[in-house]
Design an enzyme around this catalytic site. Structure first.
Site, PDB file in Angstrom:
ATOM      1  NE  ARG A 228      50.743  66.143  50.658  1.00 51.44           N
ATOM      2  CZ  ARG A 228      49.492  66.183  50.225  1.00 51.44           C
ATOM      3  NH1 ARG A 228      48.831  65.072  49.956  1.00 51.44           N
ATOM      4  NH2 ARG A 228      48.886  67.343  50.076  1.00 51.44           N
ATOM      5  CG  HIS A 276      47.829  61.891  45.106  1.00 47.80           C
ATOM      6  ND1 HIS A 276      48.953  62.580  45.466  1.00 47.80           N
ATOM      7  CD2 HIS A 276      46.879  62.214  46.029  1.00 47.80           C
ATOM      8  CE1 HIS A 276      48.713  63.302  46.553  1.00 47.80           C
ATOM      9  NE2 HIS A 276      47.466  63.089  46.911  1.00 47.80           N
TER      10      HIS A 276
END
Lengths: 313, 313
Positions: A228, A276
């Protein structure tokens, strides 16, 4: 066809394909009407608006699109129903590919070779074999263990670190705050697959990067973050690179996404940026197991991949 | 300490470390005196001068540094003694690392992401999983089979092509000239690990590259050559890239090495160049098994890793 309706609630995300695939077996509703629909029993969410799930009297399960669930706990009005993490075999495969790809690119000195090629330089730097290198995986759940297995098969030495004790064949495991420094000191290439919780927020900082083993056969330490974005402090990573605490970094996640154009990470010669994209959440692979869980739940079976509310992941 | 002396005969290669490590167990001699020394029983060679081994009346074995032996057969005055290919486990490991690294970099669209990063572009192109991609390995000996195993473990589909029939678990194998077109048509990413023989010289040409499957989930075909430089025709590779027959190439070997500064390969945006570094021949790993073979031979044992003179590899 099951009876319970499905609400899709998301932001920063186009739900079209999810809607299409879920609709083959269930009635799917959207906000704003769906958010007050008493027939809704399941919510499929990604960064839903806080409070968006609070007016569903018959909500049974929340499904999180993607392995991370920190976006769900950002909601103070979160209903007290089970939360299921949607994890396909496929997601694990993608993440394993990404981790092995990035580990090999650092290990085999891809950045150095690309720079040499630009200068038309024919030079072979010393190259240690994989078994001279220790990859340390922070976050040792399904994804971490799968990546460890693939790295071991290629000959790398693998360390694993997790909150609570875990073991895996061939892996040197560490756990808890007490085990962190020893884990870092034994690690040449750090791979972050941690969940984002209050305890892990900002954990990848200058001090942590300084504890990695940089006196190794590759002449430096390396960071790969595919967990993350808010696990890391980008400014600290840039400083650690510039001070030589780490040699290179592969970053798939960022504090703010999309990564702002003004970020110094884009143009840093020792940073590799992906958007991502390490483990794409392709609905073609994730919707079928999600529907199967709804059916199983209605037959009275136990839910799998449940999120631990107390741990936050 | 064995009695037979060792001659090191090489060009384009610094024998210092080999000399040092072999000297721990054997008397090592060099040219010009060593080339006429009747005590020499073993020759350790890399691109030796033609004729350099013809005046050694007691020569028993020729050891080839590196897996390729085409440099040995370039000598018309080659003595008729067994030729042993020096292959350490370590060499196989290095080659497997290189092949998996390059396959993953093409599969995970490393070139596209690096170009995007240079433009500060946040965009995730469609990404098929490994099991949607067929990697075809030409040359299916020790190195090819080890690479196949590692690729299978990551989920890739693997095809293998070799001169004579071979099989390997999980691999779709093809052989001979008759099987080549079917192999190429079923292959998205071509990996060349072929030996250089009269039959394989220049085999990687425009026509061959045009037979690869480019109608696949990655939107094109790919070439990885880690075999020998003279297997390929560089001009054909450039033309195949520019005409869209292949999308990208990773080349570790070249017709002329070092790759001349004037080669268009250096600056081609779709080519990744490494300086014949895929599988380094580190003497620390190769000398011990070489010395063990000399000792075993003197005890009357059978030689391993013998080169087949008729096949040329």
């Amino acid at each position: 066809m099951g009876n319970g309706r499905v609400l899709i609630s998301c932001q920063e995300f186009n739900p079209r394909r999810w809607h299409q695939l879920l609709s083959r077996s269930r009635t799917v509703v959207l906000e704003p009407d769906g958010a007050r629909d008493p027939s809704v029993e399941y919510a499929v969410v990604w960064k839903h608006r806080p409070g968006a799930l609070s007016k569903l009297p018959n909500l049974k399960i929340i499904f999180s699109v993607g392995a991370g669930v920190d976006h769900i706990f950002a909601d103070p009005d979160l209903p007290d129903v089970p939360i299921v993490r949607v994890v396909a075999d496929n997601l694990t495969q993608y993440m394993t590919e990404y981790v092995v790809w990035r580990v090999l690119d650092h290990h085999r000195q891809g950045m150095a070779y690309r720079a040499q090629q630009a200068r038309r330089t024919w030079h072979e730097p010393p190259q240690p074999p994989a078994d001279a290198i220790h990859v340390g995986i922070m976050g040792f759940g399904t994804l971490g263990r799968a990546a460890a297995k693939a790295l071991l098969a290629l000959g790398f030495k693998v360390n694993g670190w997790s909150r609570s004790p875990r073991s895996a064949e061939g892996v040197n495991t560490f756990h808890g705050a007490d085990g962190l420094d020893a884990f870092l000191g034994a690690t040449d290439i750090l791979v972050s697959l941690l969940p984002l919780t209050p305890a892990t927020r900002g954990i990848i900082d200058y001090a942590l990067l300084g504890k990695l083993n940089r006196d190794n056969a590759l002449g430096g330490a390396f960071l790969i973050n595919a967990g993350r974005g808010r696990l890391q402090k980008s400014a600290d990573i840039v400083r650690a690179l510039d001070d030589g605490l780490i040699k290179e970094a592969s970053l798939d996640v960022f504090e703010t996404e999309p990564l702002p154009k003004t970020s110094p990470l884009w143009a840093h010669p020792k940073v590799f940026v992906t958007p991502h994209a390490a483990a794409t959440s392709d609905p073609v692979h994730l919707v079928p197991p999600m529907l199967a869980q709804m059916d199983a739940f209605e037959r009275g079976e136990t839910l799998r991949n449940l999120v631990d509310r107390e741990a936050g992941y």
